[in-house]
Design a protein around this motif. Structure first.
Motif, PDB file in Angstrom:
ATOM      1  N   LEU A  15     -44.442 101.243 -16.061  1.00 40.45           N
ATOM      2  CA  LEU A  15     -43.462 100.481 -16.839  1.00 40.45           C
ATOM      3  C   LEU A  15     -43.144 101.180 -18.156  1.00 40.45           C
ATOM      4  CD1 LEU A  15     -44.716  96.846 -16.247  1.00 40.45           C
ATOM      5  CD2 LEU A  15     -42.601  97.881 -15.384  1.00 40.45           C
ATOM      6  N   ALA A  16     -44.152 101.738 -18.795  1.00 40.02           N
ATOM      7  CA  ALA A  16     -43.931 102.470 -20.048  1.00 40.02           C
ATOM      8  C   ALA A  16     -43.048 103.696 -19.801  1.00 40.02           C
ATOM      9  CB  ALA A  16     -45.261 102.875 -20.668  1.00 40.02           C
ATOM     10  N   ASP A  18     -40.805 103.978 -17.408  1.00 34.30           N
ATOM     11  CA  ASP A  18     -39.456 103.452 -17.193  1.00 34.30           C
ATOM     12  C   ASP A  18     -38.787 103.134 -18.526  1.00 34.30           C
ATOM     13  OD1 ASP A  18     -39.791 103.661 -14.456  1.00 34.30           O
ATOM     14  OD2 ASP A  18     -40.172 101.511 -14.157  1.00 34.30           O
ATOM     15  N   ALA A  19     -39.535 102.490 -19.419  1.00 37.63           N
ATOM     16  CA  ALA A  19     -38.996 102.142 -20.740  1.00 37.63           C
ATOM     17  C   ALA A  19     -38.656 103.403 -21.528  1.00 37.63           C
ATOM     18  CB  ALA A  19     -40.002 101.298 -21.518  1.00 37.63           C
ATOM     19  N   GLU A  20     -39.508 104.418 -21.422  1.00 37.76           N
ATOM     20  CA  GLU A  20     -39.254 105.668 -22.136  1.00 37.76           C
ATOM     21  C   GLU A  20     -37.977 106.337 -21.624  1.00 37.76           C
ATOM     22  OE1 GLU A  20     -41.760 109.582 -23.458  1.00 37.76           O
ATOM     23  OE2 GLU A  20     -41.915 108.952 -21.368  1.00 37.76           O
ATOM     24  N   LEU A  22     -35.359 104.785 -20.392  1.00 33.57           N
ATOM     25  CA  LEU A  22     -34.209 104.002 -20.848  1.00 33.57           C
ATOM     26  C   LEU A  22     -33.980 104.085 -22.352  1.00 33.57           C
ATOM     27  CD1 LEU A  22     -34.746 100.824 -18.659  1.00 33.57           C
ATOM     28  CD2 LEU A  22     -32.973 102.569 -18.370  1.00 33.57           C
ATOM     29  N   GLN A  26     -37.202 104.071 -28.790  1.00 34.72           N
ATOM     30  CA  GLN A  26     -37.940 102.823 -28.967  1.00 34.72           C
ATOM     31  C   GLN A  26     -39.408 102.999 -28.597  1.00 34.72           C
ATOM     32  OE1 GLN A  26     -37.045  99.796 -30.209  1.00 34.72           O
ATOM     33  NE2 GLN A  26     -35.156 100.779 -30.839  1.00 34.72           N
ATOM     34  N   VAL A  27     -39.664 103.663 -27.498  1.00 36.42           N
ATOM     35  CA  VAL A  27     -41.045 103.882 -27.070  1.00 36.42           C
ATOM     36  C   VAL A  27     -41.741 104.834 -28.031  1.00 36.42           C
ATOM     37  CG1 VAL A  27     -42.503 104.823 -25.216  1.00 36.42           C
ATOM     38  CG2 VAL A  27     -40.533 103.381 -24.664  1.00 36.42           C
ATOM     39  N   PRO A  33     -46.062 100.379 -27.867  1.00 39.50           N
ATOM     40  CA  PRO A  33     -46.260 101.387 -26.821  1.00 39.50           C
ATOM     41  C   PRO A  33     -47.192 102.521 -27.261  1.00 39.50           C
ATOM     42  CG  PRO A  33     -43.908 100.996 -27.162  1.00 39.50           C
ATOM     43  CD  PRO A  33     -44.653 100.212 -28.193  1.00 39.50           C
TER      44      PRO A  33
END
Length: 63
Positions: A15-16, A18-20, A22, A26-27, A33
């Motif tokens: 998930l981290a 995936d977030a990175e 996108l 932010q990450v 994070p």
């Protein structure tokens, strides 16, 4: 680390990642994070997985 705990960490790492993908800024700059990755690295016995090591490196957590 017990298998179920390792599985949960692997899922959270996915998930981290995936977030990175996108929103890397932010990450990269957000406390949560960065703290999670730091904790995951510290919890590893021996060397962290390749993916965890790469994320930690990108975040400047490991050398």
């Amino acid at each position: 680390m017990p298998s179920s705990a390792q599985n949960r960490m692997d899922e959270a790492l996915a998930l981290a990642l995936d977030a990175e993908e996108l929103a890397p800024e932010q990450v990269g700059y957000h406390f949560i994070p960065r703290q999670l990755v730091t904790d995951w690295v510290r919890q590893q016995r021996g060397r962290p997985s390749y993916l965890l090591a790469r994320v930690a490196h990108r975040l400047g957590i490991t050398g």
